[in-house]
Design an enzyme around this catalytic site. Structure first.
Site, short mmCIF file in Angstrom:
data_model
loop_
_atom_site.label_atom_id
_atom_site.label_comp_id
_atom_site.label_asym_id
_atom_site.label_seq_id
_atom_site.Cartn_x
_atom_site.Cartn_y
_atom_site.Cartn_z
N HIS A 142 34.10 -62.82 13.39
CA HIS A 142 32.97 -63.70 13.69
C HIS A 142 32.87 -64.86 12.70
CE1 HIS A 142 30.23 -60.94 11.10
NE2 HIS A 142 30.32 -62.08 10.46
N ASP A 146 35.33 -58.66 11.99
CA ASP A 146 35.55 -58.63 13.45
C ASP A 146 35.83 -60.03 14.01
OD1 ASP A 146 33.06 -59.83 13.31
OD2 ASP A 146 31.97 -58.28 14.41
N ASP A 194 23.30 -69.47 9.01
CA ASP A 194 22.61 -68.31 9.58
C ASP A 194 21.63 -67.71 8.59
OD1 ASP A 194 24.55 -67.36 7.85
OD2 ASP A 194 25.74 -66.38 9.39
N GLU A 213 28.96 -62.87 16.93
CA GLU A 213 29.69 -61.61 17.08
C GLU A 213 30.59 -61.66 18.32
OE1 GLU A 213 29.75 -59.81 14.67
OE2 GLU A 213 27.88 -58.91 14.05
C1 GLP Z 1 28.31 -62.56 7.23
C2 GLP Z 1 27.99 -64.03 7.39
C3 GLP Z 1 29.25 -64.85 7.65
C4 GLP Z 1 30.31 -64.49 6.65
C5 GLP Z 1 30.65 -63.03 6.76
C6 GLP Z 1 31.75 -62.60 5.83
O1 GLP Z 1 28.43 -61.90 8.42
N1 GLP Z 1 27.08 -64.25 8.46
O2 GLP Z 1 28.94 -66.23 7.61
O3 GLP Z 1 31.45 -65.29 6.86
O4 GLP Z 1 29.47 -62.29 6.45
O5 GLP Z 1 31.23 -62.31 4.58
P1 GLP Z 1 32.08 -62.10 3.27
O6 GLP Z 1 32.52 -63.47 2.87
O7 GLP Z 1 31.13 -61.50 2.29
O8 GLP Z 1 33.20 -61.22 3.63
#
Ligand code: GLP
Length: 259
Positions: free
Chosen positions: A138, A136, A67, A143
């Site tokens: 995702h 959440d 992404d 989402e």
């Molecule tokens: C973002 C990314 C996800 C990731 C999530 C959690 O939303 N798009 O791919 O898994 O953050 O991030 P973190 O690993 O910093 O908690």
């Protein structure tokens, strides 16, 4: 599904790096799907160490990132392109032409998303997909209420995700509200998937993903439909699993994995 629970974040990261190494040892030109965020940072650190200290070769590896925020210039410090270069690509011998990230400043998003899917297919599909998980539930930026069959497209972020990710942006700087993300359907086509999660803030989402009903309200729960998915968790992230003792019992009996 395998659930591997580690005592520390470092141990979790090394276990995930061993899974990446296993894939690349059997297929040096494997296609990796990569994630951003703090969860895979330890994995990337370990991949860099493997390259620098053990001469691990990444020159044939092809990568596709999950992404990217819409509207950030590619060299913006918080763009996922900058993140990946800073935390991985600049430190291993990956060929620049083998790196793919969603283009966040394209004029035609729909065409871009279709071409991203085509590029993945033309490379033979993703061999190993690395995922984190949002609080959440995702995966990527899929989402809650994202279709479980969704493909690469633009998503509007939820307030919870915007708030979670605000920590990476400077005070007063706006967190983008749109992102391009591979869809849940795109992710499920990867041949193998590993999801990394650490910390108590992820415990609820992890429990939903592994033990909850398969629901678009927690898009990570769609991974229950995949035939080869491993969850790498630390104790805090695993703390709300009803089946935690069972997973630990399996791990004690088969420390090198059932597969
Ligand atoms: C973002 C990314 C996800 C990731 C999530 C959690 O939303 N798009 O791919 O898994 O953050 O991030 P973190 O690993 O910093 O908690």
């Amino acid at each position: 599904m395998e659930v591997i629970i580690s005592n520390t974040y470092e141990e979790l990261s090394k276990a995930a790096a061993a899974a990446v190494a296993k894939t690349l040892n059997s297929k040096p030109n494997a296609v990796l799907g990569l994630a951003t965020g703090s969860s895979p940072l330890g994995l990337y650190k370990e991949m860099i160490r493997m390259h620098k200290e053990e001469g691990f070769d990444f020159s044939h590896v092809i990568t596709f990132n999950l992404d990217e925020y819409v509207g950030l210039k590619p060299d913006h410090p918080q763009s996922y392109r900058s993140f990946m270069h800073e935390n991985l690509f600049n430190h291993i011998n990956i060929a620049p032409q083998n790196i793919h990230l969603p283009g966040a400043t394209t004029g035609n998003y729909r065409a871009f998303c279709e071409s991203y899917e085509k590029m993945i297919a033309d490379c033979g599909g993703i061999d190993l997909q690395v995922l984190g998980i949002g609080s959440d539930g995702h995966i990527g930026f899929n989402e809650p209420t994202s279709s479980l069959g969704s493909r690469t497209r633009i998503k509007t972020l939820t307030q919870q995700t915007i708030d979670d990710n605000a920590r990476f942006f400077k005070d007063g700087e706006k967190v983008p509200i749109y992102a391009i993300t591979m869809g849940v359907g795109t992710i499920l086509e990867a041949k193998k998937i590993i999801l990394l999660a650490n910390g108590e803030a992820k415990a609820e989402a992890v429990a939903g993903a592994i033990e909850g009903p398969v629901t678009s309200m927690c898009t990570a729960s769609a991974l229950q439909l995949h035939k080869q998915v491993n969850f790498y968790l630390d104790r805090a992230a695993a703390s709300k699993l009803k089946m935690r003792e069972y997973f630990e019992w399996i791990q004690a009996k088969m420390p090198h994995g059932a597969a």
